[in-house]
Motif scaffolding. Structure first.
Motif: not given
Lengths: 325, 473
Positions: B340-344
């Motif tokens: 999730g954080l990576c995509r953001m």
């Protein structure tokens, strides 16, 4: 449109392949089939012959990737990787380690799962959108503040407690509905009431707060101000303008989880003793039936990717500004 | 008696985390804009109080992370020292009286008699009675009569002690503040009482009062009564609850420590380099994201179990074995949650790399690594911070669910999930054994609630979108 969908499906193939290899590595490379056999038969006093026959019964006696003893294409197909992992693509889930047919188990067990998941989704959506609209109507007041704090409090309670308190209060103290169990047909209603109520209540905190944010984002936009300036009443603004536009992200979010409803809820089903796919998975985990866990991992991934595809399509339907390119 | 320190893996990592935390605090202190943000957080009553609660939990976890083994009584003629296989922590030493107050079976909170009848010889006659507890209320001569009065005086004393200590603490703080500033002591005090000044003094004083009262309740009352009752084997529930804090906190924080390098490095690379690197990283996280998290964790933990059963010699003590499983759980939770954080981050970096100042840096010939480290990372820090704080409460809740399913921490580890799991059967008893569940519920609820509230305040302070709209949300 068709070309777009086709391309998306093609795009899903490498992902599914990746998942397949990942789960295969997880289940077979870290621990060999010998270890699994020993695990199942008990660690102590297990003879090599017993392990061999256990593996043979379940088809784990083949080499992992490459079978030297076969000829032609069978060198690749007559392996554990192909037989156990690749055949999942064609819907062949094979037999569980206990010997049952996983495919027919899934077909049978998916209905109770849906019988809980669909009402929870629909009722929850209705309740949460209503609450969020009400809070947005009173935005900036103490009622709003109190409701938001209540939402955070509800969010901070573990799902396990909702179930345990719910079972205890409704089932045991008031003796209204049976605590757990399941029957087919219309009798199922009695057993479904409590899980559905608890499922809806446990979701209120997070969803209402999230929907409220969406509504408030919409309320601050220019077109809403224009509508108000024209003299449109606040109720009409909320229902005709804000609700309609804020529903787009809400509904596309719902579409994404639709396929996953089949999988059922792990803890709800096992607490209430409902024979759905969620409790199927839990039982498999606790009895360490790797074949079932493997099948469920794959099924879950396929459904998730299907959900992504549905989301993209529903965006284009809901919002004509988005072009499929 | 000699002791030898034991460094479990999670202890070491928790230490690393604390070092990072201190560096961050130091960094904030010396960076005016950041310092202003954090002051903004602390000036809100919710922010200050929830941070106090979180720090209290952290203190308990840190105390519980300093492990050691004591030496056994050495045999004659031998110089060799053998150490006990039981691993203790500093917290265990502090709570020694609680740890040793072992009853036979269930007893209710503040009870003086056991929960089940036993056949005992009373004055030469066999009778089925509720036996007196060995520790709970043992100082009373006639429990039926004295207990109420005894509890009342002791609780009253607690209140007085709590008020005195928190008042003394506030007074100390006020005198320090007046010594630093130009204001007189009475001036500072009246500012605090009227609720003026920059910080929410009244809320903090109230929180301190509660904190001290709970502290004294544990130090004074717990040696006389079982405040939260005892469980099936007669162990004090309060002890279990306090010991569970570490597990919850380790899962909530170490998972983040595992996930951050993946998310930051891959997210920044995908956004910055684009092209095939971006495609590859996107493929990686979509694939991982597609596997249902719980099932991936289940599969991994099952595999770990087989591995552990196969290699029992790799672990010297039970604690090390349990710790390995805890660490592994953090690892696998981290692997499932970095996406999730990576995509953001990828999205944000994609936007940032087109900004003029980055283009300028590139024109000057600044290397890619340097651009990412000096120009891009500082500008996505707020996203990382918000995500870390937001994820924490979810991870604590996840631990309970995973332990319930049987793929969480080791059954011998104290954790809220294990407490809930064993409480499940107790709810069906008649009369109901509710205290274990209640203790786990409240301690977990307080932690998760304060984490959630703190996360909200942090997001309000750091998210540019909410800052612009003036905190309308």
């Amino acid at each position: 449109m068709t070309a777009y969908i086709l391309r998306r499906i093609l795009y899903a193939v490498p992902i599914l392949l990746g998942i397949n290899i990942l789960t295969f590595a997880l289940f077979f490379v870290v621990n060999t089939p010998d270890d699994m056999a020993r695990m199942h038969l008990g660690m102590k006093r297990v003879s090599p012959e017993l392990i061999v026959s256990w593996k043979e019964e379940r088809g784990y006696n083949k080499p992992l990737f490459y079978n030297e003893r076969s000829v032609g294409l069978e060198q690749l197909t007559d392996t554990i990787f192909f037989q156990k992992s690749m055949r999942l693509f064609s819907g062949h889930f094979g037999r569980s380690d206990a010997g049952r047919d996983i495919g027919s188990d899934i077909k049978q067990r998916m209905w109770p799962s849906l019988a809980i998941a669909i009402p929870v989704l629909l009722v929850g959506l209705l309740v949460n959108v209503t609450f969020a609209l009400l809070i947005s109507f009173f935005r900036g007041t103490y009622l709003d503040l109190g409701a938001v704090i209540l939402c955070v409090i509800l969010m901070s309670i573990s799902g396990l407690f909702y179930i345990m308190f719910g079972q205890f209060m409704i089932g045991k103290l008031f003796k209204l509905v049976p605590i757990s169990g399941y029957e087919g047909g219309w009798d199922a209603m009695r057993f479904l009431v409590l899980p559905v109520i608890i499922g809806v209540v446990s979701g209120i905190g997070g969803s209402t707060r999230w929907y409220r944010t969406l509504f408030l984002e919409e309320i601050n936009k220019d077109y809403v101000r224009t509508a108000r300036a024209k003299g449109v009443s606040e109720i009409r603004v909320l229902f005709r303008h804000v609700l309609r536009n804020a529903l787009i992200p809400i509904l596309t979010g719902v579409v994404a989880v639709l396929p996953l409803l089949f999988m059922g809820s792990l803890i709800t089903e096992s607490f209430f003793g409902i024979p759905g796919l969620g409790s199927y998975t839990i039982d498999a985990i606790s009895s360490q039936d790797f074949a079932i866990v493997r099948a469920m991992v794959f099924l879950g991934s396929v459904l998730y990717i299907f959900g992504l595809l549905l989301t993209d399509i529903s965006y284009t339907i809901a919002d004509p500004r988005i072009r499929l390119s | 008696m000699m002791i030898t320190p034991v460094f479990l893996w999670t202890d070491i990592l928790l230490g690393v985390l604390l070092v990072f935390l201190s560096i961050y605090v130091f960094h904030v202190w010396h960076t005016p804009p950041l310092r202003q943000r954090w002051q903004q957080i602390l000036r809100r009553p919710i922010g200050a109080v929830s941070l106090l609660v979180l720090l209290t939990y952290l203190l308990v976890a840190v105390l519980d992370s300093m492990h050691f083994r004591t030496s056994l009584a050495a045999a004659e003629h031998s110089r060799e020292v053998h150490y006990s296989v039981e691993v203790l922590s500093v917290l265990d030493v502090i709570l020694t009286s609680l740890r040793n107050a072992q009853e036979r079976t269930y007893s209710a909170p503040f009870a003086t008699h056991a929960y089940v009848r036993e056949t005992l010889l009373v004055a030469g006659v066999q009778q089925r009675i509720y036996p007196r507890l060995k520790y709970g209320g043992a100082h009373l001569d006639d429990p039926a009569q004295d207990r109420g009065a005894d509890l009342k005086t002791r609780l009253g004393l607690l209140l007085v002690k709590g008020v005195v200590f928190s008042a003394a603490f506030i007074l100390l703080l006020a005198s320090w503040m007046s010594a630093r500033g130009s204001n007189s002591l009475t001036g500072v005090l009246s500012m605090m009482i009227r609720g003026k000044g920059l910080y929410p003094w009244r809320s903090l004083a109230l929180a301190l009062l509660v904190f001290f009262m709970l502290l004294f309740m544990i130090t004074d009352l717990s040696s006389l009564y079982h405040i939260l009752g005892t469980d099936k084997v007669g162990q004090d529930v309060l002890y279990q609850t306090i010991k569970s804090v570490r597990t919850g906190l380790v899962i909530g924080t170490l998972t983040t420590l595992v996930m951050l390098p993946f998310a930051i490095i891959l997210g920044a690379m995908a956004g910055y380099f684009r092209g095939w690197i971006d495609d590859l990283i996107q493929y990686l996280y979509t694939t991982l994201n597609s596997v249902p998290g719980v099932l991936l964790i289940a599969a991994s933990v099952l595999m770990l179990q087989i591995y552990m059963d196969k290699n029992p010699e790799a672990f010297e003590t039970m604690a090390e074995r349990a710790d390995m499983r805890l660490l592994f759980l953090c690892l696998i939770l981290g692997i499932t949650s970095w996406t999730g954080l990576c995509r953001m981050l990828r999205g944000e970096v994609l936007k940032l790399r087109e900004m003029e100042y980055i283009q300028a840096a590139r024109c000057f010939g600044v290397s890619h690594v340097r651009i990412i480290l000096r120009h891009i990372l500082p500008n996505v820090m707020h996203i990382i911070l918000i995500t870390v704080v937001l994820d924490f409460s979810g991870l604590v809740l996840a631990e309970a669910v995973l332990s319930y399913i049987g793929i969480g921490v080791d059954p011998t580890t104290f954790s809220w999930g294990n407490m809930i799991n064993s409480a499940r059967l107790e709810m069906a008893r008649e009369p109901v054994v509710w205290w274990s569940l209640m203790a786990a519920f409240i301690s977990m609820f307080v932690l998760v609630l304060s984490a959630n509230l703190f996360a909200d305040v942090v997001r309000d302070a750091f998210d540019p979108r909410t800052m612009m709209s003036g905190g309308d949300r």
